[in-house]
Design an enzyme around this catalytic site. Structure first.
Site, mmCIF file in Angstrom:
data_model
loop_
_atom_site.group_PDB
_atom_site.id
_atom_site.type_symbol
_atom_site.label_atom_id
_atom_site.label_comp_id
_atom_site.label_asym_id
_atom_site.label_seq_id
_atom_site.Cartn_x
_atom_site.Cartn_y
_atom_site.Cartn_z
ATOM 1 N N GLY A 185 60.856 34.962 47.939
ATOM 2 C CA GLY A 185 60.776 34.742 49.110
ATOM 3 C C GLY A 185 61.375 35.920 50.408
ATOM 4 O O GLY A 185 61.119 35.466 51.514
ATOM 5 N N ASN B 65 69.920 30.191 54.675
ATOM 6 C CA ASN B 65 67.830 29.962 55.641
ATOM 7 C C ASN B 65 67.531 28.736 55.155
ATOM 8 O O ASN B 65 67.631 27.934 54.365
ATOM 9 C CB ASN B 65 67.048 31.113 54.289
ATOM 10 C CG ASN B 65 66.191 30.794 53.755
ATOM 11 O OD1 ASN B 65 65.180 30.080 53.404
ATOM 12 N ND2 ASN B 65 67.436 30.752 52.239
ATOM 13 N N PHE C 149 58.811 27.760 53.448
ATOM 14 C CA PHE C 149 57.683 27.819 53.825
ATOM 15 C C PHE C 149 56.805 28.690 54.474
ATOM 16 O O PHE C 149 55.702 28.279 54.752
ATOM 17 C CB PHE C 149 57.114 26.683 52.399
ATOM 18 C CG PHE C 149 57.820 26.433 51.403
ATOM 19 C CD1 PHE C 149 58.539 27.423 50.584
ATOM 20 C CD2 PHE C 149 57.410 24.985 50.628
ATOM 21 C CE1 PHE C 149 58.738 27.172 49.208
ATOM 22 C CE2 PHE C 149 57.734 25.014 49.561
ATOM 23 C CZ PHE C 149 58.588 26.170 49.475
ATOM 24 N N ASN D 299 57.795 27.322 42.236
ATOM 25 C CA ASN D 299 59.201 26.790 43.073
ATOM 26 C C ASN D 299 59.394 24.868 42.540
ATOM 27 O O ASN D 299 58.032 24.575 44.319
ATOM 28 C CB ASN D 299 59.036 27.712 44.164
ATOM 29 C CG ASN D 299 59.827 27.520 45.064
ATOM 30 O OD1 ASN D 299 60.845 26.396 44.380
ATOM 31 N ND2 ASN D 299 60.049 27.471 46.341
ATOM 32 N N SER E 279 62.632 24.465 46.229
ATOM 33 C CA SER E 279 63.315 24.786 47.117
ATOM 34 C C SER E 279 64.324 24.060 48.301
ATOM 35 O O SER E 279 63.651 22.500 48.154
ATOM 36 C CB SER E 279 62.662 24.444 48.653
ATOM 37 O OG SER E 279 62.722 25.225 49.994
ATOM 38 N N ASN F 170 64.416 23.284 51.254
ATOM 39 C CA ASN F 170 64.105 22.859 52.650
ATOM 40 C C ASN F 170 62.731 22.214 52.449
ATOM 41 O O ASN F 170 62.417 22.013 53.951
ATOM 42 C CB ASN F 170 63.713 24.429 53.028
ATOM 43 C CG ASN F 170 65.143 25.409 53.086
ATOM 44 O OD1 ASN F 170 66.335 24.601 53.777
ATOM 45 N ND2 ASN F 170 65.461 26.115 52.646
ATOM 46 N N THR F 171 62.194 21.622 51.640
ATOM 47 C CA THR F 171 61.545 20.730 51.634
ATOM 48 C C THR F 171 60.888 20.023 51.436
ATOM 49 O O THR F 171 60.951 19.796 49.484
ATOM 50 C CB THR F 171 59.536 22.135 51.020
ATOM 51 O OG1 THR F 171 59.685 23.794 51.603
ATOM 52 C CG2 THR F 171 58.265 21.309 51.206
ATOM 53 N N LYS G 205 61.184 27.379 38.822
ATOM 54 C CA LYS G 205 62.712 27.779 39.101
ATOM 55 C C LYS G 205 64.176 26.792 39.430
ATOM 56 O O LYS G 205 62.877 25.991 40.153
ATOM 57 C CB LYS G 205 62.464 27.995 40.917
ATOM 58 C CG LYS G 205 63.517 28.959 41.347
ATOM 59 C CD LYS G 205 63.075 30.237 42.293
ATOM 60 C CE LYS G 205 64.905 30.580 41.948
ATOM 61 N NZ LYS G 205 64.188 31.489 43.910
ATOM 62 N N ASN H 147 67.768 28.363 42.032
ATOM 63 C CA ASN H 147 67.533 28.622 43.780
ATOM 64 C C ASN H 147 68.375 28.395 44.509
ATOM 65 O O ASN H 147 70.178 27.759 44.554
ATOM 66 C CB ASN H 147 66.104 27.233 44.099
ATOM 67 C CG ASN H 147 65.460 27.625 45.488
ATOM 68 O OD1 ASN H 147 65.762 28.498 46.122
ATOM 69 N ND2 ASN H 147 64.041 27.231 45.114
ATOM 70 N N THR I 251 69.995 38.177 48.329
ATOM 71 C CA THR I 251 70.214 38.473 49.511
ATOM 72 C C THR I 251 71.115 40.001 49.154
ATOM 73 O O THR I 251 71.674 40.256 50.084
ATOM 74 C CB THR I 251 71.666 37.358 49.436
ATOM 75 O OG1 THR I 251 70.688 36.443 49.699
ATOM 76 C CG2 THR I 251 72.949 37.612 50.396
HETATM 77 C C1 LIG Z 1 65.641 34.289 53.191
HETATM 78 C C2 LIG Z 1 65.341 33.904 51.904
HETATM 79 C C3 LIG Z 1 63.939 33.130 51.809
HETATM 80 C C4 LIG Z 1 63.560 32.295 50.464
HETATM 81 N N1 LIG Z 1 62.816 31.761 50.443
HETATM 82 C C5 LIG Z 1 62.548 31.799 48.767
HETATM 83 C C6 LIG Z 1 60.799 31.176 47.986
HETATM 84 O O1 LIG Z 1 60.445 30.934 49.314
HETATM 85 N N2 LIG Z 1 60.537 30.621 47.850
HETATM 86 C C7 LIG Z 1 61.938 30.478 45.679
HETATM 87 O O2 LIG Z 1 61.917 30.586 44.906
HETATM 88 N N3 LIG Z 1 63.108 31.417 46.669
HETATM 89 C C8 LIG Z 1 63.186 31.556 47.908
HETATM 90 N N4 LIG Z 1 64.846 31.977 48.235
HETATM 91 C C9 LIG Z 1 65.560 31.599 47.264
HETATM 92 C C10 LIG Z 1 65.673 33.423 46.555
HETATM 93 O O3 LIG Z 1 64.704 33.654 45.951
HETATM 94 C C11 LIG Z 1 67.159 33.164 45.350
HETATM 95 O O4 LIG Z 1 66.688 31.373 44.377
HETATM 96 C C12 LIG Z 1 68.416 33.279 45.597
HETATM 97 O O5 LIG Z 1 68.395 33.790 47.164
HETATM 98 C C13 LIG Z 1 69.928 33.145 45.249
HETATM 99 O O6 LIG Z 1 69.597 34.446 44.662
HETATM 100 P P1 LIG Z 1 70.616 35.691 45.854
HETATM 101 O O7 LIG Z 1 71.609 35.117 45.709
HETATM 102 O O8 LIG Z 1 70.382 36.903 45.504
HETATM 103 O O9 LIG Z 1 69.914 35.797 47.654
HETATM 104 C C14 LIG Z 1 64.610 32.442 49.468
HETATM 105 C C15 LIG Z 1 66.175 33.058 49.322
HETATM 106 C C16 LIG Z 1 66.601 33.404 51.159
HETATM 107 C C17 LIG Z 1 67.644 34.041 51.167
#
Ligand SMILES: Cc1cc2nc3c(=O)[nH]c(=O)nc-3n(C[C@H](O)[C@H](O)[C@H](O)COP(=O)(O)O)c2cc1C
Length: 343
Positions: free
Chosen positions: A66, A114, A118, A169, A172, A174-175, A205, A237, A306
């Site tokens: 992400g 967020n 995608f 994935n 998510s 959001n989808t 995931k 996720n 993050t």
């Molecule tokens: C801005 C943003 C975009 C993300 N995009 C994706 C993504 O495209 N695919 C995915 O599997 N997870 C995505 N994630 C989730 C992260 O991979 C992760 O699972 C989640 O942020 C928890 O980890 P963290 O607390 O270290 O951020 C996204 C997270 C953030 C904050």
């Protein structure tokens, strides 16, 4: 890196989160600059090396999917000292993602919400980006998603030869259409199709769970993973929450507020699968102590996203340095010794 927390972060945080993210991406695309900074930013120690489903890692700290969705600066991320990086999530067709604003910060809670939805340049364009990393020595995985089995299969066939492993994935928040693959029957169909031509490790995931029914479903998925020969899972996720300041009104929560959910999931998946499934812990990991707790709960590696926003480019180095200190305090010879199977 105090330069980051003392100067750069306050400046970046004056921008809207979406703009700050765009600026960070621009900076990370200056790959030459990051290759020069690689020496002070990487922390190497033989005790941190490990294997994840046969993929050799320099250390157990990965970049979560992400951050570099289009795989345009994964080499810069490797220069920051991550043991591996997960590019994507990549979709087969190009997609614009959701309208902005689609990221919100919660600095007091070290969290983000967020609703990217995608955005992707599409698998064919991203394959050209990934081809640039062909002669690299570090581990690169790519996360893929699709709304149909055919989309997943097309992405998998095209991208698998270019990377060390694939993360699916299906989680998510959001989808909407993705969640169909969390149903055991659709999940089985998807993995069986992918298995037909698969050469490299596959990771799934997992979503967070919100109640007992969800929890049982997630644990059922992990049992199915074992049956179907999936090498590992990434837990977890983001968690769906309302967020009125985002254009779409809701998004996925990440960061510190996800840590407890992550840790509980890692422990339960480890117990459910008897340690036979590789677990990559992901959610709210900021420090070596956080990483230690995840590894002791049964994770093989940890992933962060993050924390990169709040802690800055030295985050992987700081976690790895701290892990070595913890190994020394516990008189352990390698990071693998932190995991429950070998203790
Ligand atoms: C801005 C943003 C975009 C993300 N995009 C994706 C993504 O495209 N695919 C995915 O599997 N997870 C995505 N994630 C989730 C992260 O991979 C992760 O699972 C989640 O942020 C928890 O980890 P963290 O607390 O270290 O951020 C996204 C997270 C953030 C904050």
């Amino acid at each position: 890196m105090e330069l980051y927390k003392g100067l750069l972060r306050p400046l970046m945080f004056r921008l809207r989160a979406d703009d700050a993210q765009g600026l960070a991406e621009w900076a990370f695309r200056r790959r030459f600059l990051w290759s020069l900074l690689s020496a002070p930013l990487r922390f190497q120690d033989l005790r941190l090396q490990l294997s994840m489903a046969g993929i050799a890692l320099r250390n157990p700290v990965g970049l979560a999917a992400g951050y570099d969705k289009d795989c345009r600066f994964l080499d810069s991320m490797l220069s920051l000292g991550f043991g591996y990086v997960v590019g994507g999530t990549v979709t087969w067709e190009p997609r614009p993602g959701n309208p902005k604003p689609r990221v919100a910060r919660h600095p007091a809670q070290l969290s983000l919400v967020n609703a990217m939805g995608f955005p992707s340049l599409g698998a064919r364009r991203i394959a050209r980006e990934l081809a640039r990393y062909e002669n690299r020595q570090d581990a690169v995985l790519v996360s893929i998603a699709g709304l149909t089995i055919e989309e997943f299969v097309s992405c998998h066939r095209l991208l698998e030869p270019l990377v060390d492993g694939i993360e699916l994935n299906i989680s998510s928040p959001n989808t909407q259409g993705l969640r169909v693959f969390q149903e055991p029957a659709s999940f089985r169909q998807l993995v069986e199709r992918l298995n037909q031509g698969r050469q490299k490790p596959l990771f799934v995931k997992l979503p967070p769970y919100y109640n007992d029914e969800d929890r049982n479903k997630v644990l059922e998925l992990t049992r199915l993973c074992l049956k179907l020969g999936v090498e590992g899972v990434t837990a977890i996720n983001t968690k769906r929450v309302a967020q009125p300041e985002l254009r779409v009104g809701a998004g996925g929560l990440s960061g510190k507020l996800l840590f407890d959910d992550m840790l509980r999931t890692v422990k339960e998946v480890y117990r459910e699968t008897g340690g036979k499934l590789i677990i990559n812990a992901c959610g709210g990991i900021f420090t070596a102590q956080d990483a230690l707790m995840a590894l002791q709960a049964g994770a093989r590696s940890v992933q962060v996203l993050t924390a990169l926003v709040y802690e800055g480019p030295a985050v992987a180095k700081n976690i790895n340095k701290g892990l070595v200190r913890l190994l020394e305090e516990n008189r352990l010879l390698s990071v693998a010794g932190l995991m429950p199977s070998s203790s």
